[in-house]
Enzyme design. Structure first.
Site, PDB file in Angstrom:
ATOM      1  N   GLN A  72       0.753  -1.308  -0.441  1.00 19.63           N
ATOM      2  CA  GLN A  72       0.261   0.215   0.215  1.00 19.63           C
ATOM      3  C   GLN A  72       0.891   0.913   0.160  1.00 19.63           C
ATOM      4  O   GLN A  72       1.909   1.447   0.700  1.00 19.63           O
ATOM      5  CB  GLN A  72      -0.986  -0.368   1.216  1.00 19.63           C
ATOM      6  N   CYS A 102      -6.396   7.375   5.399  1.00 20.88           N
ATOM      7  CA  CYS A 102      -5.114   7.969   6.391  1.00 20.88           C
ATOM      8  C   CYS A 102      -6.134   9.786   6.244  1.00 20.88           C
ATOM      9  O   CYS A 102      -6.115  10.888   5.788  1.00 20.88           O
ATOM     10  CB  CYS A 102      -3.851   7.952   5.953  1.00 20.88           C
ATOM     11  N   LYS A 141      -8.435   1.522  -1.181  1.00 20.57           N
ATOM     12  CA  LYS A 141      -9.113   1.727   0.254  1.00 20.57           C
ATOM     13  C   LYS A 141      -9.369   3.440   0.221  1.00 20.57           C
ATOM     14  O   LYS A 141      -8.317   4.105   0.159  1.00 20.57           O
ATOM     15  CB  LYS A 141      -7.862   0.930   0.764  1.00 20.57           C
ATOM     16  N   GLY A 205     -14.687  -1.707   9.012  1.00 21.99           N
ATOM     17  CA  GLY A 205     -14.891  -0.899  10.025  1.00 21.99           C
ATOM     18  C   GLY A 205     -16.527  -1.579  11.023  1.00 21.99           C
ATOM     19  O   GLY A 205     -17.238  -2.041  11.035  1.00 21.99           O
ATOM     20  N   ASP A 206     -15.094  -2.393  12.415  1.00 20.29           N
ATOM     21  CA  ASP A 206     -15.586  -2.703  13.780  1.00 20.29           C
ATOM     22  C   ASP A 206     -16.325  -3.835  13.553  1.00 20.29           C
ATOM     23  O   ASP A 206     -17.295  -3.716  14.995  1.00 20.29           O
ATOM     24  CB  ASP A 206     -16.783  -1.601  14.316  1.00 20.29           C
ATOM     25  N   ARG A 229      -8.338  -3.067  13.606  1.00 22.28           N
ATOM     26  CA  ARG A 229      -8.157  -3.536  14.809  1.00 22.28           C
ATOM     27  C   ARG A 229      -8.402  -4.396  15.850  1.00 22.28           C
ATOM     28  O   ARG A 229      -7.358  -4.801  16.747  1.00 22.28           O
ATOM     29  CB  ARG A 229      -8.128  -2.251  15.621  1.00 22.28           C
TER      30      ARG A 229
END
Ligand SMILES: Cc1cc2nc3c(=O)[nH]c(=O)nc-3n(C[C@H](O)[C@H](O)[C@H](O)COP(=O)(O)O)c2cc1C
Length: 329
Positions: A72, A102, A141, A205-206, A229
């Site tokens: 990336q 970002c 992305k 996401g999440d 994460r």
């Protein structure tokens, strides 16, 4: 079968999200061993690559067992990004990914990353130049938009597809949201359900449990899920999601011995790839994540993060395996 150009990724691929200072080769190795289907390097500065800056060039290190893997890149200048894509392609990845997501100040305020969400024509032009410059598949992305009023992702996705990207990963937040609030996947679903779209759309996401992964797969219809994460300190998440999707049953959580073993492997890979000093130092940020929920961990954590001696660190990990227990994990 989900495919990015000719790269076959299985029925419902799980992607390890690119994460600065996290998704380096040692971490990728433990994620690959635990079920990640497609991985990316941390984002790499195009200016750094062109200047041949050691830190950026080192991030080009990829290994055959990691395939398929994407490099990336990020940057604000179209010529530099084209050059950086060419340099990256020479490192032999399976694809090149462009970061238009970002949100952090020293990236987005210099016109790179999510800043391109404010200038979609430039984003499209930059992407087109990169697609033309390399023979590899190019993916993107990004986020939903810059802010609440500029969530143009449906149209942007069409334009990026039209100029030749081969897959799109979307984090369901705007730049202004940073990481706050809850990721909104409804616009990701709109991109996916747009009849004009034919490239794979990955939702991000999440996602932090197998149940949520399955629920979001069913509700939003994406082609695969990218996890960031929730994999930190818990690379088992990929196999846990796969197992749940295949059987409807939850895998038992890793035992303490398994946690210690994977943390030990991670540490060993860090030493191999980064050398002793940096390997010890950069591993420090991971211990809390591997041993979250461990009772009375604090003194051993202090020992792990203060030690500069490899054997002492291995011994401390062993001590954790032998003497500790979990509370409620
Ligand atoms: C520590 C950290 C570093 C990140 N670095 C990058 C990066 O280099 N490139 C990128 O595209 N996104 C980066 N992200 C964003 C993640 O790839 C991902 O989009 C975001 O964390 C949301 O996914 P999650 O909820 O599964 O974590 C980073 C996120 C975190 C937490």
């Amino acid at each position: 079968m989900v495919k990015i150009a000719n790269i076959e990724l299985g029925e419902f691929p799980l992607l390890l999200a690119p994460m600065e200072d996290v998704s380096d080769p040692p971490f990728r190795k433990v994620c690959k061993a635990n079920g990640a289907d497609l991985m990316y390097t941390e984002f790499i500065s195009s200016e750094g690559l062109i200047r041949d800056a050691a830190k950026s060039v080192q991030k080009l290190d990829i290994f055959d067992y990691e395939r398929p893997i994407g490099i990336q890149i990020f940057g604000s200048d179209i010529d530099s990004m084209r050059e950086a894509a060419i340099v990256s392609a020479q490192a032999g990845p399976d694809l090149i990914d462009i970061n238009y997501g970002c949100p952090v100040k020293n990236v987005a305020c210099k016109g790179a990353g999510a800043a391109l969400l404010r200038d979609v024509p430039k984003m499209v032009k930059m992407t087109e130049e990169i697609v033309k410059a390399v023979d590899l598949p190019v993916t993107v992305k990004t986020r939903l938009g810059w802010d609440e009023n500029t969530k143009y992702i449906v149209e942007t996705a069409e334009r990026l597809q039209d100029i030749g990207i081969k897959a799109l990963s979307i984090h369901g937040r705007t730049r202004v949201q940073m990481y706050k609030g809850e990721a909104d996947w409804s616009l990701i679903a709109e991109v996916k359900n747009n009849p004009r779209m034919h490239i794979p759309i990955f939702g991000n996401g999440d996602i932090d449990t197998p149940q949520k992964a399955l629920e979001y797969r069913n509700r939003y219809g994406v082609d695969g899920i990218m996890i960031g994460r929730a994999s930190i300190g818990h690379p088992w998440i990929f196999n846990e999601v796969k197992h749940y999707m295949a059987t409807g049953e939850l895998l038992a959580p890793p035992t303490l011995e398994e946690r210690v073993e994977v943390c030990r492997q991670h540490f060993t890979h860090s030493l191999e790839w980064k050398g002793e000093k940096l390997g010890i130092f950069e591993m420090r940020r991971h211990y809390t994540n591997y041993f979250r929920g461990l009772s009375h961990f604090k003194p051993l954590r202090m020992k792990l993060v203060q030690s500069e001696d490899i054997n002492e660190i291995y011994d401390t990990l062993e001590e954790i395996a032998q003497n500790m227990s979990y509370v409620g994990v």
